[in-house]
Design a protein around this motif. Structure first.
Motif, PDB file in Angstrom:
ATOM      1  N   ASP A 118      99.526 -51.749  95.434  1.00 19.53           N
ATOM      2  CA  ASP A 118     100.795 -51.950  96.134  1.00 19.53           C
ATOM      3  C   ASP A 118     100.832 -51.041  97.364  1.00 19.53           C
ATOM      4  OD1 ASP A 118     103.261 -53.092  96.630  1.00 19.53           O
ATOM      5  OD2 ASP A 118     104.269 -52.179  94.927  1.00 19.53           O
ATOM      6  N   ILE A 119     102.023 -50.699  97.805  1.00 18.56           N
ATOM      7  CA  ILE A 119     102.183 -49.997  99.072  1.00 18.56           C
ATOM      8  C   ILE A 119     101.610 -48.584  99.073  1.00 18.56           C
ATOM      9  CG2 ILE A 119     104.167 -51.336  99.822  1.00 18.56           C
ATOM     10  CD1 ILE A 119     105.966 -49.140  98.796  1.00 18.56           C
ATOM     11  N   GLU A 120     101.183 -48.072  97.918  1.00 18.85           N
ATOM     12  CA  GLU A 120     100.632 -46.721  97.909  1.00 18.85           C
ATOM     13  C   GLU A 120      99.361 -46.609  98.751  1.00 18.85           C
ATOM     14  OE1 GLU A 120      98.633 -48.842  94.489  1.00 18.85           O
ATOM     15  OE2 GLU A 120     100.705 -48.657  95.230  1.00 18.85           O
ATOM     16  N   VAL A 121      98.644 -47.723  98.952  1.00 18.55           N
ATOM     17  CA  VAL A 121      97.415 -47.645  99.759  1.00 18.55           C
ATOM     18  C   VAL A 121      97.729 -47.330 101.221  1.00 18.55           C
ATOM     19  CG1 VAL A 121      96.188 -49.221  98.234  1.00 18.55           C
ATOM     20  CG2 VAL A 121      97.322 -50.132 100.272  1.00 18.55           C
ATOM     21  N   PHE A 122      98.968 -47.546 101.642  1.00 18.92           N
ATOM     22  CA  PHE A 122      99.322 -47.311 103.044  1.00 18.92           C
ATOM     23  C   PHE A 122      99.478 -45.828 103.364  1.00 18.92           C
ATOM     24  CE2 PHE A 122      99.703 -51.766 103.020  1.00 18.92           C
ATOM     25  CZ  PHE A 122      99.586 -52.181 104.332  1.00 18.92           C
ATOM     26  N   ARG A 123      99.314 -44.966 102.393  1.00 18.72           N
ATOM     27  CA  ARG A 123      99.293 -43.527 102.689  1.00 18.72           C
ATOM     28  C   ARG A 123      98.094 -43.158 103.556  1.00 18.72           C
ATOM     29  NH1 ARG A 123     100.291 -42.464  96.436  1.00 18.72           N
ATOM     30  NH2 ARG A 123     102.564 -42.642  96.349  1.00 18.72           N
ATOM     31  N   THR A 124      97.020 -43.954 103.484  1.00 23.16           N
ATOM     32  CA  THR A 124      95.810 -43.637 104.244  1.00 23.16           C
ATOM     33  C   THR A 124      95.503 -44.676 105.321  1.00 23.16           C
ATOM     34  OG1 THR A 124      94.433 -44.788 102.602  1.00 23.16           O
ATOM     35  CG2 THR A 124      94.795 -42.422 102.285  1.00 23.16           C
ATOM     36  N   ILE A 125      96.346 -45.684 105.490  1.00 26.45           N
ATOM     37  CA  ILE A 125      96.087 -46.734 106.480  1.00 26.45           C
ATOM     38  C   ILE A 125      96.654 -46.307 107.833  1.00 26.45           C
ATOM     39  CG2 ILE A 125      96.744 -49.077 107.178  1.00 26.45           C
ATOM     40  CD1 ILE A 125      96.429 -49.843 104.201  1.00 26.45           C
ATOM     41  N   ALA A 126      95.782 -46.276 108.831  1.00 27.31           N
ATOM     42  CA  ALA A 126      96.190 -45.853 110.169  1.00 27.31           C
ATOM     43  C   ALA A 126      96.500 -47.029 111.081  1.00 27.31           C
ATOM     44  CB  ALA A 126      95.091 -45.000 110.802  1.00 27.31           C
ATOM     45  N   LEU A 127      95.915 -48.185 110.786  1.00 29.24           N
ATOM     46  CA  LEU A 127      96.037 -49.341 111.681  1.00 29.24           C
ATOM     47  C   LEU A 127      96.187 -50.595 110.831  1.00 29.24           C
ATOM     48  CD1 LEU A 127      95.859 -49.883 114.809  1.00 29.24           C
ATOM     49  CD2 LEU A 127      93.477 -50.498 114.416  1.00 29.24           C
ATOM     50  N   HIS A 160     107.318 -45.742 103.396  1.00 32.83           N
ATOM     51  CA  HIS A 160     106.318 -44.983 104.156  1.00 32.83           C
ATOM     52  C   HIS A 160     106.570 -45.159 105.648  1.00 32.83           C
ATOM     53  CE1 HIS A 160     103.697 -44.102 100.740  1.00 32.83           C
ATOM     54  NE2 HIS A 160     103.726 -45.373 100.400  1.00 32.83           N
ATOM     55  N   PRO A 161     106.115 -44.208 106.457  1.00 30.75           N
ATOM     56  CA  PRO A 161     106.087 -44.470 107.896  1.00 30.75           C
ATOM     57  C   PRO A 161     105.140 -45.650 108.154  1.00 30.75           C
ATOM     58  CG  PRO A 161     105.751 -42.138 107.438  1.00 30.75           C
ATOM     59  CD  PRO A 161     105.655 -42.849 106.130  1.00 30.75           C
ATOM     60  N   LEU A 162     105.531 -46.562 109.006  1.00 29.25           N
ATOM     61  CA  LEU A 162     104.694 -47.719 109.287  1.00 29.25           C
ATOM     62  C   LEU A 162     103.456 -47.305 110.084  1.00 29.25           C
ATOM     63  CD1 LEU A 162     107.393 -50.374 110.272  1.00 29.25           C
ATOM     64  CD2 LEU A 162     106.012 -50.349 108.195  1.00 29.25           C
ATOM     65  N   PRO A 163     102.296 -47.892 109.780  1.00 30.18           N
ATOM     66  CA  PRO A 163     101.116 -47.620 110.606  1.00 30.18           C
ATOM     67  C   PRO A 163     101.259 -48.313 111.950  1.00 30.18           C
ATOM     68  CG  PRO A 163     100.637 -49.364 109.044  1.00 30.18           C
ATOM     69  CD  PRO A 163     102.020 -48.866 108.722  1.00 30.18           C
ATOM     70  N   GLU A 164     100.358 -48.029 112.851  1.00 27.99           N
ATOM     71  CA  GLU A 164     100.328 -48.784 114.097  1.00 27.99           C
ATOM     72  C   GLU A 164      99.992 -50.244 113.763  1.00 27.99           C
ATOM     73  OE1 GLU A 164      98.270 -48.723 118.530  1.00 27.99           O
ATOM     74  OE2 GLU A 164      97.702 -47.221 117.036  1.00 27.99           O
ATOM     75  N   MET A 165     100.753 -51.170 114.332  1.00 22.88           N
ATOM     76  CA  MET A 165     100.599 -52.574 113.970  1.00 22.88           C
ATOM     77  C   MET A 165     100.255 -53.417 115.194  1.00 22.88           C
ATOM     78  SD  MET A 165     103.647 -53.165 111.175  1.00 22.88           S
ATOM     79  CE  MET A 165     104.972 -52.934 112.373  1.00 22.88           C
ATOM     80  N   LEU A 166      99.300 -54.329 115.011  1.00 19.38           N
ATOM     81  CA  LEU A 166      98.898 -55.253 116.071  1.00 19.38           C
ATOM     82  C   LEU A 166      98.946 -56.676 115.525  1.00 19.38           C
ATOM     83  CD1 LEU A 166      96.862 -52.557 116.199  1.00 19.38           C
ATOM     84  CD2 LEU A 166      95.991 -53.778 118.181  1.00 19.38           C
ATOM     85  N   ALA A 167      99.625 -57.560 116.222  1.00 17.23           N
ATOM     86  CA  ALA A 167      99.556 -58.982 115.898  1.00 17.23           C
ATOM     87  C   ALA A 167      98.246 -59.527 116.446  1.00 17.23           C
ATOM     88  CB  ALA A 167     100.735 -59.725 116.524  1.00 17.23           C
ATOM     89  N   CYS A 168      97.520 -60.315 115.645  1.00 24.81           N
ATOM     90  CA  CYS A 168      96.232 -60.842 116.085  1.00 24.81           C
ATOM     91  C   CYS A 168      96.389 -62.302 116.495  1.00 24.81           C
ATOM     92  CB  CYS A 168      95.211 -60.715 114.963  1.00 24.81           C
ATOM     93  SG  CYS A 168      93.541 -61.178 115.460  1.00 24.81           S
ATOM     94  N   VAL A 169      96.208 -62.563 117.784  1.00 22.89           N
ATOM     95  CA  VAL A 169      96.356 -63.910 118.344  1.00 22.89           C
ATOM     96  C   VAL A 169      95.323 -64.106 119.449  1.00 22.89           C
ATOM     97  CG1 VAL A 169      98.835 -64.135 117.853  1.00 22.89           C
ATOM     98  CG2 VAL A 169      98.085 -63.097 120.013  1.00 22.89           C
ATOM     99  N   PHE A 170      95.094 -65.346 119.830  1.00 24.76           N
ATOM    100  CA  PHE A 170      94.355 -65.598 121.061  1.00 24.76           C
ATOM    101  C   PHE A 170      95.247 -65.220 122.239  1.00 24.76           C
ATOM    102  CE2 PHE A 170      92.296 -68.534 118.055  1.00 24.76           C
ATOM    103  CZ  PHE A 170      90.961 -68.203 118.264  1.00 24.76           C
ATOM    104  N   HIS A 171      94.612 -64.855 123.352  1.00 23.66           N
ATOM    105  CA  HIS A 171      95.378 -64.327 124.478  1.00 23.66           C
ATOM    106  C   HIS A 171      96.428 -65.314 124.988  1.00 23.66           C
ATOM    107  CE1 HIS A 171      96.208 -62.695 128.524  1.00 23.66           C
ATOM    108  NE2 HIS A 171      95.944 -61.540 127.954  1.00 23.66           N
ATOM    109  N   ASP A 172      96.091 -66.608 125.002  1.00 22.95           N
ATOM    110  CA  ASP A 172      97.059 -67.581 125.512  1.00 22.95           C
ATOM    111  C   ASP A 172      98.168 -67.900 124.513  1.00 22.95           C
ATOM    112  OD1 ASP A 172      95.681 -69.151 123.689  1.00 22.95           O
ATOM    113  OD2 ASP A 172      94.828 -70.511 125.179  1.00 22.95           O
ATOM    114  N   GLU A 173      98.149 -67.229 123.350  1.00 22.94           N
ATOM    115  CA  GLU A 173      99.231 -67.369 122.373  1.00 22.94           C
ATOM    116  C   GLU A 173     100.254 -66.244 122.499  1.00 22.94           C
ATOM    117  OE1 GLU A 173      96.388 -69.674 119.126  1.00 22.94           O
ATOM    118  OE2 GLU A 173      96.876 -67.554 118.837  1.00 22.94           O
TER     119      GLU A 173
END
Length: 215
Positions: A118-127, A160-173
């Protein structure tokens, strides 16, 4: 109630149009995008120096992220991907190249076989790299309609504090601001990972990584 954008388009209309266009991308374009996404994701991970990566195993038509996940693993980052439980909750399983996969509970998805966390793994997730059909220049994300990420991110933010988040899309999206109708539960992104670089959204819109030659 149907959400309508500033130009009169519904989420369902946008989703249908963009997913149709995704299916038209050639293998050559996808191969170039895979190389470029790896370059840009590794540059972002290098900024964190340490920490795990939360991402996803892409469908055939999604931005080809798999090579980037392999590179992250080889660079020493643990990679976590989502699995969907029967109660529609998202859990997380560690992924590595060659791990056994099984059909997921959602059509077309493959999920690693192994312990689920569950969300406990996000203690070490940076991205965290999040799938999207499209994202607005204002940061509004268009998902696939199930609401899994919106619900999970709301729960994660409470613990938890949210990690840095990036939406993954093609550039024209990456669509003009206001193109995607926003509802109160919708997660808002600050960056997008694309084959042409990492693009800042909303108040971060001036940030773009060095562009690649991928079309």
């Amino acid at each position: 109630m149907t959400s309508i954008s500033s130009n009169g388009t519904t989420k369902a209309d946008l989703r249908r149009r963009i997913l149709t266009e995704r299916r038209r991308r050639s293998p050559q374009v996808r191969q170039a995008a895979a190389h470029a996404l790896t370059e840009h994701l590794m540059r972002e991970l290098a900024r964190t120096s340490t920490g795990d990566l939360a991402a996803f195993l892409p469908l055939d038509t999604e931005p080809p992220l798999l090579a980037a996940l392999e590179a992250a693993h080889q660079a020493g980052h643990r990679v976590w991907v989502p699995v969907v439980e029967t109660d529609r909750a998202m859990r997380w399983c560690q992924w590595r190249p060659g791990i056994a996969l099984a059909p997921g509970s959602l059509p077309g998805l493959r999920e690693p076989i192994g312990p689920r966390h569950d969300i406990e793994v996000f203690r070490t997730i940076a991205l965290m790299v999040i799938p999207a059909v499209a994202v607005g220049a204002d940061g509004v994300r268009l998902g696939f309609g199930g609401g899994y990420y919106d619900r999970f991110l709301a729960r994660l933010a409470a613990a938890h504090p949210l990690p840095e988040m990036l939406a993954c899309v093609f550039h024209d999206e990456i669509l003009v601001a206001g193109s995607i109708p926003r509802e109160p539960h919708d997660a808002v992104m600050t960056k997008a990972l694309t084959e042409r670089g990492v693009v800042g959204l909303g108040s971060s819109k001036n940030h773009t990584s060095q562009p690649s030659g991928a079309e």
